[in-house]
Design a protein around this motif. Structure first.
Motif, PDB file in Angstrom:
ATOM      1  N   THR A 142      33.393  -0.868  85.996  1.00  0.00           N
ATOM      2  CA  THR A 142      33.696  -2.198  86.793  1.00  0.00           C
ATOM      3  C   THR A 142      33.313  -2.332  88.010  1.00  0.00           C
ATOM      4  O   THR A 142      33.190  -3.191  88.928  1.00  0.00           O
ATOM      5  CB  THR A 142      35.066  -2.639  86.638  1.00  0.00           C
ATOM      6  N   GLN A 143      32.830  -1.062  88.641  1.00  0.00           N
ATOM      7  CA  GLN A 143      32.210  -0.970  89.962  1.00  0.00           C
ATOM      8  C   GLN A 143      30.681  -1.187  89.937  1.00  0.00           C
ATOM      9  O   GLN A 143      30.041  -1.469  91.161  1.00  0.00           O
ATOM     10  CB  GLN A 143      32.513   0.452  90.574  1.00  0.00           C
ATOM     11  N   ALA A 185      35.083 -11.401  91.772  1.00  0.00           N
ATOM     12  CA  ALA A 185      34.626 -11.863  93.111  1.00  0.00           C
ATOM     13  C   ALA A 185      33.118 -11.163  93.481  1.00  0.00           C
ATOM     14  O   ALA A 185      32.351 -11.886  93.911  1.00  0.00           O
ATOM     15  CB  ALA A 185      35.305 -11.564  94.003  1.00  0.00           C
ATOM     16  N   SER A 186      32.856  -9.977  92.839  1.00  0.00           N
ATOM     17  CA  SER A 186      31.546  -9.284  93.133  1.00  0.00           C
ATOM     18  C   SER A 186      30.440 -10.063  92.324  1.00  0.00           C
ATOM     19  O   SER A 186      29.386 -10.220  92.925  1.00  0.00           O
ATOM     20  CB  SER A 186      31.594  -7.687  92.817  1.00  0.00           C
ATOM     21  N   ARG A 190      27.255 -11.693  94.042  1.00  0.00           N
ATOM     22  CA  ARG A 190      25.876 -11.429  93.547  1.00  0.00           C
ATOM     23  C   ARG A 190      24.980 -12.757  93.227  1.00  0.00           C
ATOM     24  O   ARG A 190      23.828 -12.836  93.616  1.00  0.00           O
ATOM     25  CB  ARG A 190      25.975 -10.424  92.395  1.00  0.00           C
ATOM     26  N   ASP A 191      25.473 -13.386  92.442  1.00  0.00           N
ATOM     27  CA  ASP A 191      24.984 -14.738  92.071  1.00  0.00           C
ATOM     28  C   ASP A 191      24.707 -15.644  93.119  1.00  0.00           C
ATOM     29  O   ASP A 191      23.435 -16.179  93.401  1.00  0.00           O
ATOM     30  CB  ASP A 191      25.936 -15.648  90.919  1.00  0.00           C
ATOM     31  N   ARG A 192      25.406 -15.584  94.214  1.00  0.00           N
ATOM     32  CA  ARG A 192      25.297 -16.494  95.539  1.00  0.00           C
ATOM     33  C   ARG A 192      23.951 -15.839  96.104  1.00  0.00           C
ATOM     34  O   ARG A 192      23.388 -16.623  96.616  1.00  0.00           O
ATOM     35  CB  ARG A 192      26.554 -16.507  96.351  1.00  0.00           C
ATOM     36  N   LEU A 193      24.069 -14.635  96.158  1.00  0.00           N
ATOM     37  CA  LEU A 193      22.845 -13.748  97.116  1.00  0.00           C
ATOM     38  C   LEU A 193      21.417 -13.858  96.434  1.00  0.00           C
ATOM     39  O   LEU A 193      20.589 -14.196  97.200  1.00  0.00           O
ATOM     40  CB  LEU A 193      23.128 -12.303  97.320  1.00  0.00           C
ATOM     41  N   ARG A 194      21.682 -13.917  95.254  1.00  0.00           N
ATOM     42  CA  ARG A 194      20.134 -13.884  94.614  1.00  0.00           C
ATOM     43  C   ARG A 194      19.794 -15.494  94.304  1.00  0.00           C
ATOM     44  O   ARG A 194      18.741 -15.553  93.760  1.00  0.00           O
ATOM     45  CB  ARG A 194      20.170 -13.222  93.250  1.00  0.00           C
ATOM     46  N   GLY A 233      39.685 -13.539  93.058  1.00  0.00           N
ATOM     47  CA  GLY A 233      38.358 -13.593  92.216  1.00  0.00           C
ATOM     48  C   GLY A 233      38.211 -14.980  91.355  1.00  0.00           C
ATOM     49  O   GLY A 233      37.160 -15.402  91.392  1.00  0.00           O
ATOM     50  N   VAL A 234      39.254 -15.268  90.958  1.00  0.00           N
ATOM     51  CA  VAL A 234      39.098 -16.820  89.957  1.00  0.00           C
ATOM     52  C   VAL A 234      38.689 -17.882  91.096  1.00  0.00           C
ATOM     53  O   VAL A 234      37.997 -18.737  90.797  1.00  0.00           O
ATOM     54  CB  VAL A 234      40.387 -16.896  89.446  1.00  0.00           C
ATOM     55  N   HIS A 235      39.311 -17.944  92.216  1.00  0.00           N
ATOM     56  CA  HIS A 235      39.011 -18.823  93.099  1.00  0.00           C
ATOM     57  C   HIS A 235      37.446 -18.689  93.618  1.00  0.00           C
ATOM     58  O   HIS A 235      36.929 -19.913  94.091  1.00  0.00           O
ATOM     59  CB  HIS A 235      39.967 -18.702  94.526  1.00  0.00           C
TER      60      HIS A 235
END
Length: 261
Positions: A142-143, A185-186, A190-194, A233-235
């Motif tokens: 999960t990391q 959340a990660s 990741r989706d936001r950055l790419r 994370g859900v938020h």
């Protein structure tokens, strides 16, 4: 290894094995015909092997380390039936499957070996040695947000047994819930950055998170859920307006489990 197999029709064990092929084989109509013939024969050989292993399930352990991931997958499916046999060597078979799972990186083969491990382990207690071993592997994965094995990992974590009382270590349900919240959340970050959204991992994590949160609330842990990391994370799914809309519904279903004591 899979890419070289598609090019040359052979499963190479070591990098140096590919040298002669790289030096002497050029693409062309003859090569394509040869590869098609090799693929057809490989399929027939695989079918013959599985038919033989159906009558000798104990021999399947030797094929878990085969270079071909489809053979590893098939061997795992056959070994899973070992756990339904009255005379099955459950402990030895399970130890072999766990050892192979720890070094398996091909997603489809990982899924099949993991499914075989879960057959006995989802009924085992959270503090059994085999469950602890599998749990350590899954939580470690999960990391790695981009790991293609993530959907199999989340499903397995949701199916394992977890403690709802006593020590809040990695065998406690709140530990895995917080871990999945941080993973969620990660994935969103990741989706936001790419600048591109991949809903499948998010949907998988949300499904697993919802089931585990429901289990925790049923055990009277609603207040702890409200103050844990999973809520953030859900938020994060809601906070990104560009996030895939298919993720909104399961996020809405999970948020009430995390918002009230």
């Amino acid at each position: 290894r899979a890419a070289l197999h598609r090019l040359y029709g052979r499963w190479f064990v070591h990098a140096t094995d590919a040298g002669p092929y790289l030096a002497s084989i050029a693409g062309g109509a003859g090569t394509r015909l040869l590869l098609a013939s090799a693929a057809s024969e490989e399929e027939r050989s695989r079918a013959r092997l599985f038919a033989a292993l159906e009558h000798d399930q104990d021999a399947a352990t030797g094929w878990l380390a085969d270079p071909d991931p489809r053979i590893r997958s098939g061997a795992a499916r056959i070994l899973a039936r070992e756990f339904t046999r009255a005379d099955g060597e459950v402990a030895a078979t399970l130890a072999q499957l766990l050892a192979e799972l720890e070094r398996e990186h091909e997603p489809a083969a990982f899924h099949e070996i993991l499914a075989a491990c879960l057959a006995p382990l989802e009924r085992a207690g959270p503090d059994s040695s085999a469950v602890r071993r599998l749990r350590t592997l899954l939580l470690g994965l999960t990391q790695a947000p981009a790991d293609l094995r993530c959907l199999s990992v989340v499903d397995a974590l949701a199916r394992l047994s977890w403690r709802t009382q006593d020590l809040r270590d990695e065998g406690h349900v709140l530990f895995v819930i917080d871990g999945l919240g941080r993973w969620l959340a990660s994935l969103c970050e990741r989706d936001r950055l790419r600048g591109a959204n991949d809903p499948d991992p998010l949907l998988g994590v949300l499904a697993g998170l919802h089931g585990l949160c429901a289990r925790a609330r049923a055990a009277g842990l609603g207040e702890e859920l409200r103050d844990g990391a999973a809520r953030d994370g859900v938020h994060a799914v809601f906070a990104d307006p560009a996030q895939d809309r298919r993720c909104a519904a399961p996020a809405r279903m999970t948020m009430p489990l995390l918002s009230t004591a």
